[in-house]
Enzyme design. Structure first.
Site, mmCIF file in Angstrom:
data_model
loop_
_atom_site.group_PDB
_atom_site.id
_atom_site.type_symbol
_atom_site.label_atom_id
_atom_site.label_comp_id
_atom_site.label_asym_id
_atom_site.label_seq_id
_atom_site.Cartn_x
_atom_site.Cartn_y
_atom_site.Cartn_z
ATOM 1 N N HIS A 27 0.840 -1.213 0.000
ATOM 2 C CA HIS A 27 0.000 0.000 0.000
ATOM 3 C C HIS A 27 0.873 1.262 0.000
ATOM 4 O O HIS A 27 0.601 2.217 -0.728
ATOM 5 C CB HIS A 27 -0.893 0.042 1.258
ATOM 6 N N LYS A 51 -17.069 -6.807 8.363
ATOM 7 C CA LYS A 51 -15.850 -7.547 8.025
ATOM 8 C C LYS A 51 -15.062 -8.064 9.222
ATOM 9 O O LYS A 51 -14.083 -8.766 9.048
ATOM 10 C CB LYS A 51 -14.962 -6.666 7.150
ATOM 11 N N ARG A 100 -1.814 -6.303 -8.343
ATOM 12 C CA ARG A 100 -0.615 -7.091 -8.046
ATOM 13 C C ARG A 100 -0.399 -8.186 -9.074
ATOM 14 O O ARG A 100 0.702 -8.422 -9.537
ATOM 15 C CB ARG A 100 -0.732 -7.715 -6.646
ATOM 16 N N SER A 138 -2.991 -7.808 3.130
ATOM 17 C CA SER A 138 -3.249 -7.595 4.562
ATOM 18 C C SER A 138 -3.667 -8.913 5.215
ATOM 19 O O SER A 138 -3.284 -9.214 6.345
ATOM 20 C CB SER A 138 -4.357 -6.553 4.755
HETATM 21 O O1 PNS Z 1 -8.938 -3.132 0.194
HETATM 22 P P1 PNS Z 1 -10.222 -3.680 -0.346
HETATM 23 O O2 PNS Z 1 -10.993 -4.357 0.762
HETATM 24 O O3 PNS Z 1 -10.014 -4.544 -1.554
HETATM 25 O O4 PNS Z 1 -11.093 -2.410 -0.829
HETATM 26 C C1 PNS Z 1 -12.375 -2.587 -1.381
HETATM 27 C C2 PNS Z 1 -13.110 -1.236 -1.505
HETATM 28 C C3 PNS Z 1 -13.124 -0.491 -0.188
HETATM 29 C C4 PNS Z 1 -12.414 -0.383 -2.541
HETATM 30 C C5 PNS Z 1 -14.562 -1.548 -1.996
HETATM 31 O O5 PNS Z 1 -15.114 -2.557 -1.208
HETATM 32 C C6 PNS Z 1 -15.479 -0.326 -1.953
HETATM 33 O O6 PNS Z 1 -15.313 0.596 -2.712
HETATM 34 N N1 PNS Z 1 -16.451 -0.338 -1.015
HETATM 35 C C7 PNS Z 1 -17.393 0.745 -0.822
HETATM 36 C C8 PNS Z 1 -18.811 0.359 -1.265
HETATM 37 C C9 PNS Z 1 -18.961 0.501 -2.750
HETATM 38 O O7 PNS Z 1 -18.833 1.574 -3.328
HETATM 39 N N2 PNS Z 1 -19.266 -0.635 -3.415
HETATM 40 C C10 PNS Z 1 -19.413 -0.707 -4.860
HETATM 41 C C11 PNS Z 1 -18.058 -0.919 -5.521
HETATM 42 S S1 PNS Z 1 -18.223 -1.132 -7.255
#
Ligand code: PNS
Length: 170
Positions: A27, A51, A100, A138
């Site tokens: 990150h 989560k 990645r 993570s």
């Molecule tokens: O680090 P992560 O857990 O892969 O991040 C995922 C994240 C936070 C980017 C994604 O879950 C997100 O944007 N969540 C917010 C809700 C949302 O907008 N959902 C629709 C995504 S298309």
């Protein structure tokens, strides 16, 4: 796609959203690369009570703030709800995501296109971390650390300290 010229939002803010439970050196690598491209980078920590995270959103933001304290164009905040709504409120022009490996692609592609459907003016920009971080996540850091494995060099030292304190806590 409309070719009508639009005035870009001032300040060119990019949002780097994620769970960051915890922040890894992968990150950090992506944030530093993004900070070269955009005037401001906002690390947005998702507050997701479903989560069952190891670190609270407050702990995660405190870690991130400490790691980037010498970077005036890197900020941290929390968000919930739709990412595109948050990005609109913050007047961001881009979403940053790290890619990645090919295995990341399908999920990232779906998210990027859904976010574009919801907010066509918001671009998703993918960045490749340095090779030594391509296997990092993570989830793996938490698993390796909880089983007694070495995570030095894979996370900032403050994350190592916080992982140790969590383990020591009753
Ligand atoms: O680090 P992560 O857990 O892969 O991040 C995922 C994240 C936070 C980017 C994604 O879950 C997100 O944007 N969540 C917010 C809700 C949302 O907008 N959902 C629709 C995504 S298309």
């Amino acid at each position: 796609m409309s070719m009508t010229p639009t005035v870009p939002p001032s300040g060119r803010l990019a949002i780097f959203p994620g769970s960051f439970d915890p922040l890894t050196n992968g990150h950090v690598d992506i944030v530093l690369r993004s900070a070269h491209l955009f005037e401001r980078v906002l690390i947005a920590v998702l507050v997701n009570p479903e989560k069952n995270p190891l670190f609270t959103p407050e702990e995660r933001t405190a870690i991130i703030r400490e790691v980037f304290r010498e970077y005036p164009n890197v900020e941290v905040d929390t968000f919930d709800g739709l990412l595109v709504d948050y990005a609109r409120r913050r007047r961001a022009s881009a979403i940053i995501r790290g890619l990645r490996a090919v295995s990341d692609f399908e999920y990232e592609f779906q998210m990027a296109l859904m976010n574009r459907h919801l907010e066509p003016t918001l671009e998703t920009v993918f960045m490749m971390p340095a090779e030594q971080y391509t296997y990092l996540s993570s989830r793996l850091i938490k698993e390796v650390f909880s089983l007694g494995g070495e995570v030095r060099g894979l996370v900032p030292s403050i994350v190592e300290d916080r992982l140790r304190s969590k383990k020591a806590a009753p």
